[in-house]
Design a protein around this motif. Structure first.
Motif, PDB file in Angstrom:
ATOM      1  N   GLN A 128       9.482  23.316   1.743  1.00  0.00           N
ATOM      2  CA  GLN A 128       8.542  22.185   1.671  1.00  0.00           C
ATOM      3  C   GLN A 128       9.245  20.877   2.045  1.00  0.00           C
ATOM      4  O   GLN A 128       8.681  20.035   2.745  1.00  0.00           O
ATOM      5  CB  GLN A 128       7.936  22.067   0.264  1.00  0.00           C
ATOM      6  CG  GLN A 128       6.999  23.186  -0.111  1.00  0.00           C
ATOM      7  CD  GLN A 128       5.740  23.176   0.735  1.00  0.00           C
ATOM      8  OE1 GLN A 128       5.219  22.127   1.093  1.00  0.00           O
ATOM      9  NE2 GLN A 128       5.263  24.364   1.101  1.00  0.00           N
ATOM     10  N   ILE A 129      10.477  20.718   1.598  1.00  0.00           N
ATOM     11  CA  ILE A 129      11.242  19.517   1.921  1.00  0.00           C
ATOM     12  C   ILE A 129      11.488  19.438   3.415  1.00  0.00           C
ATOM     13  O   ILE A 129      11.322  18.392   4.036  1.00  0.00           O
ATOM     14  CB  ILE A 129      12.562  19.467   1.126  1.00  0.00           C
ATOM     15  CG1 ILE A 129      12.278  19.185  -0.356  1.00  0.00           C
ATOM     16  CG2 ILE A 129      13.496  18.403   1.687  1.00  0.00           C
ATOM     17  CD1 ILE A 129      13.489  19.268  -1.265  1.00  0.00           C
ATOM     18  N   VAL A 130      11.854  20.570   4.037  1.00  0.00           N
ATOM     19  CA  VAL A 130      12.101  20.597   5.482  1.00  0.00           C
ATOM     20  C   VAL A 130      10.808  20.282   6.234  1.00  0.00           C
ATOM     21  O   VAL A 130      10.806  19.504   7.190  1.00  0.00           O
ATOM     22  CB  VAL A 130      12.691  21.960   5.911  1.00  0.00           C
ATOM     23  CG1 VAL A 130      12.666  22.115   7.411  1.00  0.00           C
ATOM     24  CG2 VAL A 130      14.099  22.117   5.376  1.00  0.00           C
TER      25      VAL A 130
ATOM     26  N   TYR B  58       9.785  16.442   5.512  1.00  0.00           N
ATOM     27  CA  TYR B  58      10.924  15.525   5.374  1.00  0.00           C
ATOM     28  C   TYR B  58      10.542  14.087   5.723  1.00  0.00           C
ATOM     29  O   TYR B  58      10.871  13.154   4.990  1.00  0.00           O
ATOM     30  CB  TYR B  58      12.092  15.998   6.248  1.00  0.00           C
ATOM     31  CG  TYR B  58      13.302  15.119   6.117  1.00  0.00           C
ATOM     32  CD1 TYR B  58      14.130  15.221   5.005  1.00  0.00           C
ATOM     33  CD2 TYR B  58      13.618  14.180   7.103  1.00  0.00           C
ATOM     34  CE1 TYR B  58      15.240  14.401   4.868  1.00  0.00           C
ATOM     35  CE2 TYR B  58      14.727  13.360   6.976  1.00  0.00           C
ATOM     36  CZ  TYR B  58      15.534  13.473   5.858  1.00  0.00           C
ATOM     37  OH  TYR B  58      16.626  12.679   5.716  1.00  0.00           O
ATOM     38  N   ALA B  59       9.837  13.879   6.825  1.00  0.00           N
ATOM     39  CA  ALA B  59       9.472  12.522   7.256  1.00  0.00           C
ATOM     40  C   ALA B  59       8.583  11.853   6.210  1.00  0.00           C
ATOM     41  O   ALA B  59       8.812  10.683   5.845  1.00  0.00           O
ATOM     42  CB  ALA B  59       8.767  12.564   8.608  1.00  0.00           C
ATOM     43  N   GLU B  60       7.561  12.580   5.741  1.00  0.00           N
ATOM     44  CA  GLU B  60       6.663  12.007   4.731  1.00  0.00           C
ATOM     45  C   GLU B  60       7.408  11.730   3.432  1.00  0.00           C
ATOM     46  O   GLU B  60       7.188  10.703   2.778  1.00  0.00           O
ATOM     47  CB  GLU B  60       5.485  12.947   4.449  1.00  0.00           C
ATOM     48  CG  GLU B  60       4.536  13.123   5.615  1.00  0.00           C
ATOM     49  CD  GLU B  60       4.917  14.286   6.502  1.00  0.00           C
ATOM     50  OE1 GLU B  60       5.952  14.938   6.257  1.00  0.00           O
ATOM     51  OE2 GLU B  60       4.173  14.550   7.463  1.00  0.00           O
ATOM     52  N   LEU B  61       8.293  12.627   3.074  1.00  0.00           N
ATOM     53  CA  LEU B  61       9.065  12.464   1.847  1.00  0.00           C
ATOM     54  C   LEU B  61       9.972  11.239   1.917  1.00  0.00           C
ATOM     55  O   LEU B  61      10.016  10.438   0.984  1.00  0.00           O
ATOM     56  CB  LEU B  61       9.895  13.729   1.578  1.00  0.00           C
ATOM     57  CG  LEU B  61      10.689  13.758   0.270  1.00  0.00           C
ATOM     58  CD1 LEU B  61       9.740  13.673  -0.922  1.00  0.00           C
ATOM     59  CD2 LEU B  61      11.532  15.021   0.187  1.00  0.00           C
ATOM     60  N   THR B  62      10.679  11.090   3.040  1.00  0.00           N
ATOM     61  CA  THR B  62      11.565   9.918   3.164  1.00  0.00           C
ATOM     62  C   THR B  62      10.744   8.626   3.201  1.00  0.00           C
ATOM     63  O   THR B  62      11.148   7.611   2.619  1.00  0.00           O
ATOM     64  CB  THR B  62      12.451  10.018   4.422  1.00  0.00           C
ATOM     65  OG1 THR B  62      11.635  10.208   5.568  1.00  0.00           O
ATOM     66  CG2 THR B  62      13.465  11.134   4.288  1.00  0.00           C
ATOM     67  N   THR B  63       9.590   8.652   3.869  1.00  0.00           N
ATOM     68  CA  THR B  63       8.716   7.471   3.892  1.00  0.00           C
ATOM     69  C   THR B  63       8.248   7.136   2.479  1.00  0.00           C
ATOM     70  O   THR B  63       8.255   5.968   2.071  1.00  0.00           O
ATOM     71  CB  THR B  63       7.497   7.713   4.808  1.00  0.00           C
ATOM     72  OG1 THR B  63       7.957   8.046   6.106  1.00  0.00           O
ATOM     73  CG2 THR B  63       6.615   6.494   4.877  1.00  0.00           C
ATOM     74  N   ALA B  64       7.854   8.149   1.736  1.00  0.00           N
ATOM     75  CA  ALA B  64       7.390   7.926   0.361  1.00  0.00           C
ATOM     76  C   ALA B  64       8.512   7.377  -0.511  1.00  0.00           C
ATOM     77  O   ALA B  64       8.296   6.450  -1.302  1.00  0.00           O
ATOM     78  CB  ALA B  64       6.846   9.223  -0.224  1.00  0.00           C
TER      79      ALA B  64
END
Length: 143
Positions: free
Chosen positions: A34-36, A39-45
């Motif tokens: 899920q992290i992979v 990743y973009a959405e997670l880092t943005t969040a």
């Protein structure tokens, strides 16, 4: 965990422990996937959250500074209250003196305006210009 602690048989505990470890590893793999994938959405969040947290912290510090400044101003005003009251009373007195001076200036101009009204035969207007005290003084002492 409760199953492990309540089980009397060592083999049952080992079996349960193995199932828990497998479930944990599966969850860990799923989380990594899920992290992979996100990743973009997670880092943005995370960046957005960090930015918001910094803004909140900054705002809290500014509010703390404003509160301290307000308390300081309040204390200074409290200390200067007697002086401010004195200045306020002096201001009222000066205003009254200015009004009196304006009246005196106006009264000084009455003779010239009175003569102009009399010359143009505006007698009613001329009497309106005279203060009551002038009329009484012109009539003479009371009899």
């Amino acid at each position: 965990m409760t199953t492990l602690s309540s089980s009397d048989d060592k083999q049952d505990r080992e079996t349960e422990k193995g199932r828990l470890e497998e479930a944990f590893e599966k969850c860990d793999r799923d989380l990594d996937e899920q992290i992979v994938q996100h990743y973009a959405e997670l880092t943005t969040a995370i960046r957005t959250y960090q930015s918001i947290t910094e803004r909140i912290t900054s705002s809290r510090n500014k509010i703390k500074g404003v509160k301290e400044n307000l308390l300081s101003c309040k204390m200074l005003l409290h200390c200067k209250r007697d002086e401010l009251r004195k200045l306020w009373i002096e201001g009222i007195e000066h205003k009254h003196v200015l009004n009196l001076l304006d009246e005196i200036e106006s009264i000084k101009q009455v003779p010239q305006r009175l003569e102009a009204c009399m010359a143009s035969k505006h007698y009613l207007h001329a009497t309106d210009m005279l203060p009551v005290s002038f009329i009484k003084a012109a009539q003479g002492p009371p009899q």
